[in-house]
Each structure stands twice: as C-alpha cells, then as structure tokens.
Design a protein around this motif. Structure first.
Motif, PDB file in Angstrom:
ATOM      1  N   ARG A  87      74.611  46.826  57.245  1.00  0.00           N
ATOM      2  CA  ARG A  87      73.356  46.312  56.688  1.00  0.00           C
ATOM      3  C   ARG A  87      72.528  47.335  55.909  1.00  0.00           C
ATOM      4  O   ARG A  87      71.523  46.977  55.318  1.00  0.00           O
ATOM      5  CB  ARG A  87      72.488  45.765  57.838  1.00  0.00           C
ATOM      6  N   ILE A  88      72.941  48.602  55.924  1.00  0.00           N
ATOM      7  CA  ILE A  88      72.097  49.644  55.327  1.00  0.00           C
ATOM      8  C   ILE A  88      71.826  49.400  53.841  1.00  0.00           C
ATOM      9  O   ILE A  88      70.710  49.616  53.362  1.00  0.00           O
ATOM     10  CB  ILE A  88      72.698  51.061  55.569  1.00  0.00           C
ATOM     11  N   ARG A  89      72.827  48.914  53.105  1.00  0.00           N
ATOM     12  CA  ARG A  89      72.626  48.745  51.655  1.00  0.00           C
ATOM     13  C   ARG A  89      71.564  47.708  51.333  1.00  0.00           C
ATOM     14  O   ARG A  89      70.786  47.890  50.411  1.00  0.00           O
ATOM     15  CB  ARG A  89      73.942  48.373  50.976  1.00  0.00           C
TER      16      ARG A  89
ATOM     17  N   GLY B  18      75.734  51.417  65.614  1.00  0.00           N
ATOM     18  CA  GLY B  18      76.026  51.994  64.314  1.00  0.00           C
ATOM     19  C   GLY B  18      76.789  51.070  63.387  1.00  0.00           C
ATOM     20  O   GLY B  18      76.577  51.079  62.182  1.00  0.00           O
ATOM     21  N   HIS B  19      77.698  50.270  63.951  1.00  0.00           N
ATOM     22  CA  HIS B  19      78.504  49.384  63.105  1.00  0.00           C
ATOM     23  C   HIS B  19      77.616  48.416  62.334  1.00  0.00           C
ATOM     24  O   HIS B  19      77.782  48.214  61.131  1.00  0.00           O
ATOM     25  CB  HIS B  19      79.521  48.608  63.952  1.00  0.00           C
ATOM     26  N   GLU B  20      76.673  47.834  63.046  1.00  0.00           N
ATOM     27  CA  GLU B  20      75.768  46.872  62.416  1.00  0.00           C
ATOM     28  C   GLU B  20      74.909  47.578  61.363  1.00  0.00           C
ATOM     29  O   GLU B  20      74.708  47.069  60.258  1.00  0.00           O
ATOM     30  CB  GLU B  20      74.881  46.229  63.488  1.00  0.00           C
ATOM     31  N   ALA B  21      74.422  48.757  61.700  1.00  0.00           N
ATOM     32  CA  ALA B  21      73.599  49.521  60.759  1.00  0.00           C
ATOM     33  C   ALA B  21      74.380  49.821  59.478  1.00  0.00           C
ATOM     34  O   ALA B  21      73.851  49.696  58.374  1.00  0.00           O
ATOM     35  CB  ALA B  21      73.134  50.819  61.410  1.00  0.00           C
ATOM     36  N   LEU B  22      75.641  50.197  59.632  1.00  0.00           N
ATOM     37  CA  LEU B  22      76.468  50.526  58.466  1.00  0.00           C
ATOM     38  C   LEU B  22      76.708  49.302  57.592  1.00  0.00           C
ATOM     39  O   LEU B  22      76.770  49.408  56.366  1.00  0.00           O
ATOM     40  CB  LEU B  22      77.802  51.134  58.912  1.00  0.00           C
TER      41      LEU B  22
ATOM     42  N   VAL C 178      77.519  57.968  63.220  1.00  0.00           N
ATOM     43  CA  VAL C 178      76.907  56.988  62.318  1.00  0.00           C
ATOM     44  C   VAL C 178      76.461  57.699  61.037  1.00  0.00           C
ATOM     45  O   VAL C 178      76.745  57.239  59.922  1.00  0.00           O
ATOM     46  CB  VAL C 178      75.690  56.291  62.981  1.00  0.00           C
ATOM     47  N   LEU C 179      75.806  58.850  61.202  1.00  0.00           N
ATOM     48  CA  LEU C 179      75.317  59.591  60.041  1.00  0.00           C
ATOM     49  C   LEU C 179      76.470  60.044  59.143  1.00  0.00           C
ATOM     50  O   LEU C 179      76.368  59.978  57.917  1.00  0.00           O
ATOM     51  CB  LEU C 179      74.474  60.791  60.484  1.00  0.00           C
ATOM     52  N   ALA C 180      77.568  60.474  59.757  1.00  0.00           N
ATOM     53  CA  ALA C 180      78.725  60.911  58.963  1.00  0.00           C
ATOM     54  C   ALA C 180      79.235  59.759  58.086  1.00  0.00           C
ATOM     55  O   ALA C 180      79.597  59.968  56.924  1.00  0.00           O
ATOM     56  CB  ALA C 180      79.835  61.414  59.886  1.00  0.00           C
ATOM     57  N   HIS C 181      79.254  58.541  58.629  1.00  0.00           N
ATOM     58  CA  HIS C 181      79.670  57.374  57.846  1.00  0.00           C
ATOM     59  C   HIS C 181      78.675  57.069  56.725  1.00  0.00           C
ATOM     60  O   HIS C 181      79.073  56.737  55.612  1.00  0.00           O
ATOM     61  CB  HIS C 181      79.820  56.144  58.747  1.00  0.00           C
ATOM     62  N   ILE C 182      77.394  57.174  57.045  1.00  0.00           N
ATOM     63  CA  ILE C 182      76.357  56.918  56.042  1.00  0.00           C
ATOM     64  C   ILE C 182      76.473  57.909  54.888  1.00  0.00           C
ATOM     65  O   ILE C 182      76.337  57.550  53.723  1.00  0.00           O
ATOM     66  CB  ILE C 182      74.946  56.989  56.687  1.00  0.00           C
TER      67      ILE C 182
END
Length: 134
Positions: free
Chosen positions: A48-50, A42-46, A71-75
């Motif tokens: 790189r998501i933008r 999740g850390h990596e996804a968060l 992860v979803l809560a952070h997104i």
C-alpha cells in the motif's frame, strides 16, 4: 515568492500491536495534525505504500512476519522511496537501537514506551534536521 517549506504531513506507520497503533494515531493525528496510514505488518505496508506516498516511514522493529529493518530494506528497493526518511520505534535496548542505526539508514530510533504528547514534535525535529525543512 520565497521557497515553500514542506511540513511533515504523511506518515506511514507499521506496528503489530493495536494498542500502540491507537496511541500513535492519537499522538500524530490528534496532537500532531498529521495524516497517518497504519499497517499491522510489513507485507501490507509494502503493498500500500505507493498509494499513500508517505513523507516519513515509522517502523516498529519487532514484528512477527518481517522485522522493521527487513520492511525498510524492501522499501529502499522502490526507487521513489529510496530516500524517504525512516524512523524506528523499539522497546529493545539502546545497544540494539544503535545496531539498528548502523545497519540501516534510519534517522533515529524512538524508544518505547514513547510519550504521545511529544511524539509528533520528536518526528518533526528529526524530519527538519534530515530535510532542511522547518
């Protein structure tokens, strides 16, 4: 000109199991013709998501550092992804799956093992129902 319907194209996939990542990649890129960004946690996804800017977020629930719902809560705290459709994948029981649906705004939970030949059409159907796009 009629209104242009957007198709589900860009999927952000977070999954800590590399074998499942491979199967998902085949299912969505090869079978489904989608563009996929895959992250092992999740850390990596968060981080790189933008830069990827997904149409849909596909999350494994059981991961070591951060669970899928965390992860979803952070997104969801990022305004531009507050309403991006999200779907979980889990090997958990159907009871755990329905709890996941209750505590998050996920559109659906796809049980593992999933069928790689139908995964992209499953996601498309969920996407179309949620966005009104066909």
């Amino acid at each position: 000109m009629g209104s242009v319907m957007t198709k589900l194209k860009r999927v952000l996939h977070v999954e800590d199991d590399e074998d499942i990542q491979e199967i998902t990649k085949m299912a969505l890129e090869v079978v489904g013709g989608m563009e996929l960004a895959q992250y092992l946690d999740g850390h990596e996804a968060l981080e790189r998501i933008r830069e990827f800017n997904p149409d849909l977020i596909l999350l494994d629930q059981m991961m070591p550092t951060m669970t899928g719902d965390e992860v979803l809560a952070h997104i969801r705290k990022m305004p531009e992804f507050a309403n991006t459709p999200a779907v979980f994948m889990t090997a958990q029981s159907s009871e755990a799956s329905s709890q996941l649906m209750e505590k998050t705004d996920a559109l659906d939970v796809i049980p593992k093992p999933f069928n790689p030949m139908t995964l992209s059409s499953q996601l498309n159907a969920i996407w179309e129902a949620a966005t009104g796009n066909a």
